[in-house]
Motif scaffolding. Structure first.
Motif, short mmCIF file in Angstrom:
data_model
loop_
_atom_site.label_atom_id
_atom_site.label_comp_id
_atom_site.label_asym_id
_atom_site.label_seq_id
_atom_site.Cartn_x
_atom_site.Cartn_y
_atom_site.Cartn_z
N PRO A 31 -52.99 1.39 25.58
CA PRO A 31 -54.30 1.69 25.58
C PRO A 31 -54.76 1.62 24.10
O PRO A 31 -54.60 2.66 23.55
CB PRO A 31 -54.61 2.77 26.29
N GLY A 32 -55.45 0.78 23.75
CA GLY A 32 -55.94 0.70 22.18
C GLY A 32 -54.81 0.71 21.13
O GLY A 32 -54.08 0.02 21.38
N ASP A 33 -54.97 1.71 20.21
CA ASP A 33 -53.83 1.84 19.34
C ASP A 33 -52.62 2.78 19.76
O ASP A 33 -51.86 2.94 19.12
CB ASP A 33 -54.38 2.36 18.02
N TRP A 34 -52.97 3.19 21.23
CA TRP A 34 -51.84 4.35 21.64
C TRP A 34 -50.82 3.67 22.29
O TRP A 34 -50.80 2.19 23.06
CB TRP A 34 -52.51 5.04 22.56
N VAL A 35 -49.54 4.17 22.69
CA VAL A 35 -48.59 3.73 23.61
C VAL A 35 -48.50 4.71 24.58
O VAL A 35 -48.44 5.95 24.16
CB VAL A 35 -47.14 3.69 22.91
N ALA A 36 -48.47 4.41 25.94
CA ALA A 36 -48.48 5.34 27.32
C ALA A 36 -47.38 5.05 27.69
O ALA A 36 -47.20 3.93 28.28
CB ALA A 36 -49.82 5.30 27.81
N VAL A 37 -46.83 6.07 28.42
CA VAL A 37 -45.77 6.08 29.35
C VAL A 37 -46.04 6.86 30.34
O VAL A 37 -46.14 7.86 30.15
CB VAL A 37 -44.19 6.43 28.32
N LEU A 41 -42.69 10.24 38.45
CA LEU A 41 -42.57 11.47 38.92
C LEU A 41 -43.88 12.26 38.67
O LEU A 41 -44.08 13.77 38.91
CB LEU A 41 -41.53 12.21 37.74
N GLY A 42 -44.91 11.70 37.87
CA GLY A 42 -46.25 12.22 37.92
C GLY A 42 -46.33 12.82 36.53
O GLY A 42 -47.24 13.58 36.18
N VAL A 43 -45.80 12.31 35.44
CA VAL A 43 -45.91 12.71 34.08
C VAL A 43 -46.51 11.53 33.06
O VAL A 43 -45.62 10.52 33.25
CB VAL A 43 -44.51 13.44 33.68
N ARG A 44 -47.42 11.65 32.28
CA ARG A 44 -47.81 10.55 31.59
C ARG A 44 -47.68 11.13 30.01
O ARG A 44 -48.33 12.16 29.76
CB ARG A 44 -49.07 10.32 31.91
N VAL A 45 -47.10 10.44 28.98
CA VAL A 45 -47.04 10.76 27.74
C VAL A 45 -47.61 9.62 27.02
O VAL A 45 -47.33 8.56 27.14
CB VAL A 45 -45.52 10.99 27.04
N ALA A 46 -48.67 10.12 26.08
CA ALA A 46 -49.45 9.24 25.31
C ALA A 46 -49.31 9.51 23.83
O ALA A 46 -49.03 10.46 23.36
CB ALA A 46 -50.82 8.87 25.36
N VAL A 53 -49.59 13.21 20.33
CA VAL A 53 -49.09 12.95 21.24
C VAL A 53 -49.86 14.06 22.59
O VAL A 53 -50.04 15.14 22.10
CB VAL A 53 -47.35 13.57 21.40
N THR A 54 -49.84 13.29 23.61
CA THR A 54 -50.56 13.96 24.72
C THR A 54 -49.75 13.92 25.87
O THR A 54 -49.13 12.88 25.98
CB THR A 54 -52.27 13.57 25.09
N VAL A 55 -49.44 14.96 26.51
CA VAL A 55 -48.68 14.87 27.87
C VAL A 55 -49.73 15.36 29.15
O VAL A 55 -50.46 16.29 28.92
CB VAL A 55 -47.66 15.93 27.96
N THR A 56 -49.78 14.46 30.04
CA THR A 56 -50.44 14.61 31.20
C THR A 56 -49.59 14.83 32.52
O THR A 56 -48.62 13.98 32.57
CB THR A 56 -51.64 13.60 31.46
N VAL A 57 -49.61 15.91 33.31
CA VAL A 57 -48.86 16.24 34.21
C VAL A 57 -49.86 16.22 35.69
O VAL A 57 -50.73 16.79 35.81
CB VAL A 57 -48.16 17.53 34.39
N GLU A 58 -49.40 15.59 36.77
CA GLU A 58 -50.09 15.67 38.09
C GLU A 58 -50.23 17.03 38.70
O GLU A 58 -49.24 17.94 38.35
CB GLU A 58 -49.57 14.82 38.85
N PRO A 59 -51.27 17.40 39.35
CA PRO A 59 -51.58 18.78 39.90
C PRO A 59 -50.57 19.13 40.90
O PRO A 59 -50.33 20.37 41.06
CB PRO A 59 -52.88 18.71 40.64
N GLU A 60 -49.70 18.03 41.43
CA GLU A 60 -48.79 18.44 42.49
C GLU A 60 -47.46 19.28 41.78
O GLU A 60 -46.65 19.84 42.41
CB GLU A 60 -48.11 17.25 43.07
N LEU A 61 -47.50 19.00 40.32
CA LEU A 61 -46.47 19.58 39.59
C LEU A 61 -46.55 21.15 39.10
O LEU A 61 -45.91 21.72 38.51
CB LEU A 61 -45.82 18.57 38.32
N LEU A 68 -41.09 22.51 26.39
CA LEU A 68 -42.16 22.62 25.28
C LEU A 68 -43.56 22.50 25.91
O LEU A 68 -44.55 22.87 25.51
CB LEU A 68 -41.96 21.40 24.39
N CYS A 69 -43.68 22.05 26.95
CA CYS A 69 -45.14 21.67 27.59
C CYS A 69 -45.53 22.78 28.55
O CYS A 69 -46.51 23.00 28.90
CB CYS A 69 -45.16 20.41 28.39
N GLY A 70 -44.57 24.02 28.49
CA GLY A 70 -45.00 24.90 29.34
C GLY A 70 -44.80 24.99 30.74
O GLY A 70 -44.01 24.16 31.24
N THR A 71 -44.94 26.13 31.59
CA THR A 71 -44.70 26.34 32.90
C THR A 71 -45.86 25.61 33.99
O THR A 71 -45.67 25.66 35.04
CB THR A 71 -44.54 27.67 33.23
#
Length: 101
Positions: A31-37, A41-46, A53-61, A68-71
């Motif tokens: 997406p644009g200048d970013w790389v997203a993985v 499992l419901g986890v996205r890292v950009a 770096v951003t980490v997004t986790v689905e609400p089900e988790l 490092l991303c916490g609980t």
């Protein structure tokens, strides 16, 4: 997935820049200048390919993450939980507790 500079690889195989990659529940997009993985499992890292770096986790988790991303409990009291379950007093001590050789 390994991302270094402009190069991205999955299990040692290069992923061409700008070309979407999808295999066994793992997707790499540009997406644009970013790389997203994203994983099934419901986890996205950009990554902006520099510092951000951003980490997004689905609400089900919610409540089921650690490291490092916490609980993901929305409780600041457990944000610095170390691998041994204790709470670190400082961010540096928290980060150092998660170092791997």
């Amino acid at each position: 997935v390994v991302a270094e500079g402009q190069n991205v690889s999955v299990n040692g195989a290069g992923v061409l820049e700008g070309r979407p990659y999808l295999h066994k529940g793992l997707g790499v997009t540009w997406p644009g200048d970013w790389v997203a993985v994203a994983s099934s499992l419901g986890v996205r890292v950009a990554w902006d390919r520099h510092l951000a770096v951003t980490v997004t986790v689905e609400p089900e988790l919610r409540g089921g993450t650690g490291g490092l991303c916490g609980t993901y409990t929305d409780d600041p009291a457990d944000d610095f939980m170390r691998p041994d379950g204790d709470i670190a007093a400082f961010a540096a001590a928290f980060g150092n507790a998660w170092k791997v050789p």
